[in-house]
Design a protein around this motif. Structure first.
Motif, PDB file in Angstrom:
ATOM      1  N   GLU A  21      12.092   9.190 -11.316  1.00  0.00           N
ATOM      2  CA  GLU A  21      11.771   9.132  -9.569  1.00  0.00           C
ATOM      3  C   GLU A  21      10.031   9.314  -9.704  1.00  0.00           C
ATOM      4  N   THR A  22       9.830   8.220  -8.723  1.00  0.00           N
ATOM      5  CA  THR A  22       8.152   8.079  -8.859  1.00  0.00           C
ATOM      6  C   THR A  22       7.890   7.552  -7.512  1.00  0.00           C
ATOM      7  N   GLY A  23       6.830   8.130  -6.647  1.00  0.00           N
ATOM      8  CA  GLY A  23       6.094   7.490  -5.406  1.00  0.00           C
ATOM      9  C   GLY A  23       7.407   6.787  -4.610  1.00  0.00           C
ATOM     10  N   GLY A  24       8.360   7.512  -4.154  1.00  0.00           N
ATOM     11  CA  GLY A  24       9.282   7.043  -3.227  1.00  0.00           C
ATOM     12  C   GLY A  24      10.412   5.926  -3.998  1.00  0.00           C
ATOM     13  N   PRO A  43      14.064   1.730  -3.518  1.00  0.00           N
ATOM     14  CA  PRO A  43      13.151   2.725  -2.899  1.00  0.00           C
ATOM     15  C   PRO A  43      14.139   3.792  -2.011  1.00  0.00           C
ATOM     16  N   LEU A  44      13.425   4.997  -1.805  1.00  0.00           N
ATOM     17  CA  LEU A  44      14.248   6.071  -0.804  1.00  0.00           C
ATOM     18  C   LEU A  44      13.935   5.470   0.614  1.00  0.00           C
ATOM     19  N   THR A  50       2.250   3.463  -2.093  1.00  0.00           N
ATOM     20  CA  THR A  50       1.053   2.915  -2.167  1.00  0.00           C
ATOM     21  C   THR A  50       0.845   2.251  -3.421  1.00  0.00           C
ATOM     22  N   ALA A  51      -0.219   1.541  -3.415  1.00  0.00           N
ATOM     23  CA  ALA A  51      -0.320   0.753  -4.700  1.00  0.00           C
ATOM     24  C   ALA A  51      -0.213   1.415  -6.078  1.00  0.00           C
ATOM     25  N   ARG A  52      -0.642   2.721  -6.098  1.00  0.00           N
ATOM     26  CA  ARG A  52      -0.404   3.669  -7.160  1.00  0.00           C
ATOM     27  C   ARG A  52       0.907   3.766  -7.412  1.00  0.00           C
ATOM     28  N   ASP A  53       1.693   3.851  -6.487  1.00  0.00           N
ATOM     29  CA  ASP A  53       3.292   4.229  -6.603  1.00  0.00           C
ATOM     30  C   ASP A  53       3.801   3.014  -7.111  1.00  0.00           C
ATOM     31  N   VAL A  54       3.448   1.727  -6.988  1.00  0.00           N
ATOM     32  CA  VAL A  54       3.961   0.642  -7.557  1.00  0.00           C
ATOM     33  C   VAL A  54       3.505   0.620  -8.883  1.00  0.00           C
ATOM     34  N   ILE A  55       2.397   0.847  -9.144  1.00  0.00           N
ATOM     35  CA  ILE A  55       1.725   0.981 -10.525  1.00  0.00           C
ATOM     36  C   ILE A  55       2.563   2.002 -11.369  1.00  0.00           C
ATOM     37  N   GLU A  56       2.893   3.175 -10.874  1.00  0.00           N
ATOM     38  CA  GLU A  56       3.768   3.947 -11.647  1.00  0.00           C
ATOM     39  C   GLU A  56       5.076   3.628 -11.709  1.00  0.00           C
ATOM     40  N   LEU A  57       5.641   3.037 -10.906  1.00  0.00           N
ATOM     41  CA  LEU A  57       6.955   2.456 -11.146  1.00  0.00           C
ATOM     42  C   LEU A  57       6.969   1.473 -12.396  1.00  0.00           C
ATOM     43  N   ILE A  58       6.192   0.419 -12.067  1.00  0.00           N
ATOM     44  CA  ILE A  58       6.196  -0.618 -13.119  1.00  0.00           C
ATOM     45  C   ILE A  58       6.026  -0.175 -14.565  1.00  0.00           C
ATOM     46  N   GLU A  59       5.011   0.862 -14.819  1.00  0.00           N
ATOM     47  CA  GLU A  59       4.771   1.722 -15.966  1.00  0.00           C
ATOM     48  C   GLU A  59       6.193   2.375 -16.395  1.00  0.00           C
ATOM     49  N   ALA A  83       4.320  -4.220  -0.210  1.00  0.00           N
ATOM     50  CA  ALA A  83       3.662  -3.193  -1.080  1.00  0.00           C
ATOM     51  C   ALA A  83       3.881  -3.949  -2.304  1.00  0.00           C
ATOM     52  N   LEU A  84       5.172  -4.146  -2.859  1.00  0.00           N
ATOM     53  CA  LEU A  84       5.791  -4.955  -4.015  1.00  0.00           C
ATOM     54  C   LEU A  84       4.947  -6.388  -4.132  1.00  0.00           C
ATOM     55  N   ARG A  85       5.124  -7.233  -3.167  1.00  0.00           N
ATOM     56  CA  ARG A  85       4.405  -8.546  -3.155  1.00  0.00           C
ATOM     57  C   ARG A  85       2.808  -8.316  -3.259  1.00  0.00           C
TER      58      ARG A  85
END
Length: 180
Positions: A21-24, A43-44, A50-59, A83-85
């Motif tokens: 679970e990260t960034g929503g 997503p919840l 945020t852009a950072r949340d998406v980067i953490e999800l990708i990671e 945000a994903l696009r």
């Protein structure tokens, strides 16, 4: 209805053997397969990543050598798609919700009903996994891990059913996640 669907998606992914679970976002992973239809995120409801949340999800996907993939009801989290696009995601598919109420159920008349069976043996679960693999063009091979995944669905409140083939195998099967 989108929020109900999205809430179920979150609860369903939280049942996976590995949860992040990260960034929503909630990402559910099963180390027994690389299938993007089993290893994905959602997503919840109401998430505003945020852009950072998406980067953490990708990671979270990258460290498992998996393709980042999400399934969600856009109307339950309208800020997610933009945000994903922005991070390069594209739409793979859009699906409509199908709803059948008891009043609207139409059972075909005159059709011979085939007996639907609850699997009970390891062989039953493997036969269902073989049939599901074939139905999806062998994209993901049947395996003992796939059979065990089906058994977990049944044992944890979901439903696994199949029609037994004349040779004792599986002519067709279906699964349903546990209610949430």
């Amino acid at each position: 209805m989108g929020t109900d669907v999205q809430s179920f998606a979150v609860a369903n992914l939280r049942r996976r053997p590995v949860l992040v679970e990260t960034g929503g976002f909630v990402a559910g992973f099963d180390p027994g397969t690389t299938s993007p239809y089993i290893n994905y995120a959602t997503p919840l409801p109401g998430a505003r990543p945020t852009a950072r949340d998406v980067i953490e999800l990708i990671e979270a996907f990258r460290v498992r050598d998996l393709k980042p993939r999400l399934e969600f009801a856009p109307d339950a989290a309208p800020a997610v798609e933009p945000a994903l696009r922005a991070a390069g995601f594209t739409v793979e598919a859009v699906h409509a919700y199908l709803v059948c109420t008891p009043e609207g159920l139409a059972i075909p008349q005159g059709a011979a009903a085939l007996p639907v069976v609850v699997p009970s043996t390891d062989e039953d679960y493997l036969a269902i996994d073989v049939t599901l693999s074939e139905a999806f063009a062998g994209e993901f091979a049947a395996s003992p891990e796939g059979a065990a995944r089906l058994r977990r669905v049944q044992e944890h409140g979901g439903a696994v059913r199949f029609v037994r083939a004349p040779d004792g195998g599986c002519a067709g099967g279906a699964t349903c996640s546990a209610p949430a």
